[in-house]
Motif scaffolding. Sequence first.
Motif, PDB file in Angstrom:
ATOM      1  N   THR A  39       0.849  -1.067  -0.057  1.00  0.00           N
ATOM      2  CA  THR A  39       0.091   0.036  -0.040  1.00  0.00           C
ATOM      3  C   THR A  39       0.699   1.262   0.128  1.00  0.00           C
ATOM      4  O   THR A  39       0.374   2.210  -0.678  1.00  0.00           O
ATOM      5  N   ARG A  40       1.889   1.107   0.744  1.00  0.00           N
ATOM      6  CA  ARG A  40       2.909   2.427   0.642  1.00  0.00           C
ATOM      7  C   ARG A  40       3.620   2.573  -0.774  1.00  0.00           C
ATOM      8  O   ARG A  40       3.844   3.611  -1.132  1.00  0.00           O
ATOM      9  N   ASN A  41       3.995   1.249  -1.448  1.00  0.00           N
ATOM     10  CA  ASN A  41       4.473   1.533  -2.832  1.00  0.00           C
ATOM     11  C   ASN A  41       3.323   1.641  -3.830  1.00  0.00           C
ATOM     12  O   ASN A  41       3.651   1.943  -5.138  1.00  0.00           O
ATOM     13  N   ARG A  42       2.120   1.630  -3.461  1.00  0.00           N
ATOM     14  CA  ARG A  42       1.114   2.072  -4.345  1.00  0.00           C
ATOM     15  C   ARG A  42       0.856   0.758  -5.357  1.00  0.00           C
ATOM     16  O   ARG A  42       0.439   0.831  -6.377  1.00  0.00           O
ATOM     17  N   ALA A  43       1.445  -0.403  -5.171  1.00  0.00           N
ATOM     18  CA  ALA A  43       1.257  -1.654  -5.560  1.00  0.00           C
ATOM     19  C   ALA A  43      -0.032  -2.323  -5.390  1.00  0.00           C
ATOM     20  O   ALA A  43      -0.720  -1.840  -4.545  1.00  0.00           O
ATOM     21  N   ARG A  44      -0.474  -2.839  -6.486  1.00  0.00           N
ATOM     22  CA  ARG A  44      -1.722  -3.296  -6.682  1.00  0.00           C
ATOM     23  C   ARG A  44      -1.846  -4.742  -5.642  1.00  0.00           C
ATOM     24  O   ARG A  44      -1.005  -5.662  -6.092  1.00  0.00           O
ATOM     25  N   PRO A  45      -2.323  -4.593  -4.552  1.00  0.00           N
ATOM     26  CA  PRO A  45      -2.308  -5.896  -3.755  1.00  0.00           C
ATOM     27  C   PRO A  45      -2.986  -7.177  -4.322  1.00  0.00           C
ATOM     28  O   PRO A  45      -4.034  -7.058  -5.113  1.00  0.00           O
ATOM     29  N   HIS A  46      -2.518  -8.215  -3.881  1.00  0.00           N
ATOM     30  CA  HIS A  46      -3.134  -9.707  -4.584  1.00  0.00           C
ATOM     31  C   HIS A  46      -4.060  -9.916  -3.580  1.00  0.00           C
ATOM     32  O   HIS A  46      -3.961 -11.036  -2.801  1.00  0.00           O
ATOM     33  N   GLY A  47      -5.298  -9.102  -3.543  1.00  0.00           N
ATOM     34  CA  GLY A  47      -6.422  -9.694  -2.563  1.00  0.00           C
ATOM     35  C   GLY A  47      -6.340  -8.957  -1.272  1.00  0.00           C
ATOM     36  O   GLY A  47      -5.146  -8.328  -1.174  1.00  0.00           O
ATOM     37  N   SER A  48      -7.408  -9.097  -0.652  1.00  0.00           N
ATOM     38  CA  SER A  48      -7.614  -8.180   0.738  1.00  0.00           C
ATOM     39  C   SER A  48      -6.328  -8.854   1.663  1.00  0.00           C
ATOM     40  O   SER A  48      -6.059 -10.049   1.590  1.00  0.00           O
ATOM     41  N   ILE A  49      -6.005  -8.233   2.732  1.00  0.00           N
ATOM     42  CA  ILE A  49      -5.183  -8.808   3.755  1.00  0.00           C
ATOM     43  C   ILE A  49      -5.878  -9.807   4.403  1.00  0.00           C
ATOM     44  O   ILE A  49      -5.255 -10.806   4.826  1.00  0.00           O
ATOM     45  N   LYS A  50      -7.169  -9.684   4.656  1.00  0.00           N
ATOM     46  CA  LYS A  50      -7.833 -10.615   5.368  1.00  0.00           C
ATOM     47  C   LYS A  50      -7.839 -12.027   4.593  1.00  0.00           C
ATOM     48  O   LYS A  50      -7.331 -13.185   5.297  1.00  0.00           O
ATOM     49  N   ASP A  51      -8.035 -11.989   2.992  1.00  0.00           N
ATOM     50  CA  ASP A  51      -8.073 -13.081   2.406  1.00  0.00           C
ATOM     51  C   ASP A  51      -6.775 -13.980   2.587  1.00  0.00           C
ATOM     52  O   ASP A  51      -6.486 -15.051   2.481  1.00  0.00           O
ATOM     53  N   ARG A  52      -5.590 -12.821   2.217  1.00  0.00           N
ATOM     54  CA  ARG A  52      -4.147 -13.406   2.238  1.00  0.00           C
ATOM     55  C   ARG A  52      -3.798 -14.030   3.543  1.00  0.00           C
ATOM     56  O   ARG A  52      -3.171 -15.057   3.520  1.00  0.00           O
ATOM     57  N   MET A  53      -4.103 -13.398   4.748  1.00  0.00           N
ATOM     58  CA  MET A  53      -4.066 -14.009   6.087  1.00  0.00           C
ATOM     59  C   MET A  53      -4.685 -15.189   6.145  1.00  0.00           C
ATOM     60  O   MET A  53      -4.144 -16.408   6.771  1.00  0.00           O
ATOM     61  N   LEU A  54      -5.837 -15.358   5.623  1.00  0.00           N
ATOM     62  CA  LEU A  54      -6.577 -16.713   5.728  1.00  0.00           C
ATOM     63  C   LEU A  54      -5.938 -17.876   4.849  1.00  0.00           C
ATOM     64  O   LEU A  54      -6.080 -18.839   5.434  1.00  0.00           O
ATOM     65  N   GLY A  55      -5.669 -17.678   3.796  1.00  0.00           N
ATOM     66  CA  GLY A  55      -4.935 -18.557   2.806  1.00  0.00           C
ATOM     67  C   GLY A  55      -3.696 -18.926   3.587  1.00  0.00           C
ATOM     68  O   GLY A  55      -3.552 -20.107   3.630  1.00  0.00           O
TER      69      GLY A  55
END
Length: 156
Positions: A39-55
């Motif tokens: 988010t600081r580098n304005r890069a497009r995240p690969h899904g929400s943080i919740k989804d990434r942490m759940l996976g």
Amino acid sequence: MGESSVPAAIRKTLFYLCSPVALLLLLLLLEVALALGQTRNRARPHGSIKDRMLGSGMVATFLFIPSVARTTLSLFACVPLDKASSEPYCAAAVGRYWVLDMGQQCFEGYHAAWAFALGIPMLFVLAVALPLGMSLFLWHNRHQLTMPRFSRHYGF
């Protein structure tokens, strides 16, 4: 350094049971740090943080289940020693002894306390809570199970 009041076999068991939890927490912290960096580098995240942490949490949980199950079941692993014998022989250690501490009779003394206080709840988590949690997750997402995005994200 003074001797601990917790027996070595119990310390070892606690270490083996706590290590996966500590590693899972480190993994989740890494996921948060990566998400904040994106988010600081304005890069497009690969899904929400919740989804990434759940996976990540699901993958780590499935990787750790065998060692946690083996450690939990070792709390109940006992072997019979020396049967009562007749004269002139003398049985030195009659009874069942805990595999992790052969000086401790099964379900007596500290072994009983730890087996029931730690072993039974861990068996409940492994045999009931985790399968129920996964079933509820699948039921909640039953309409998305065939979608490619869902399969890519959770289909490890």
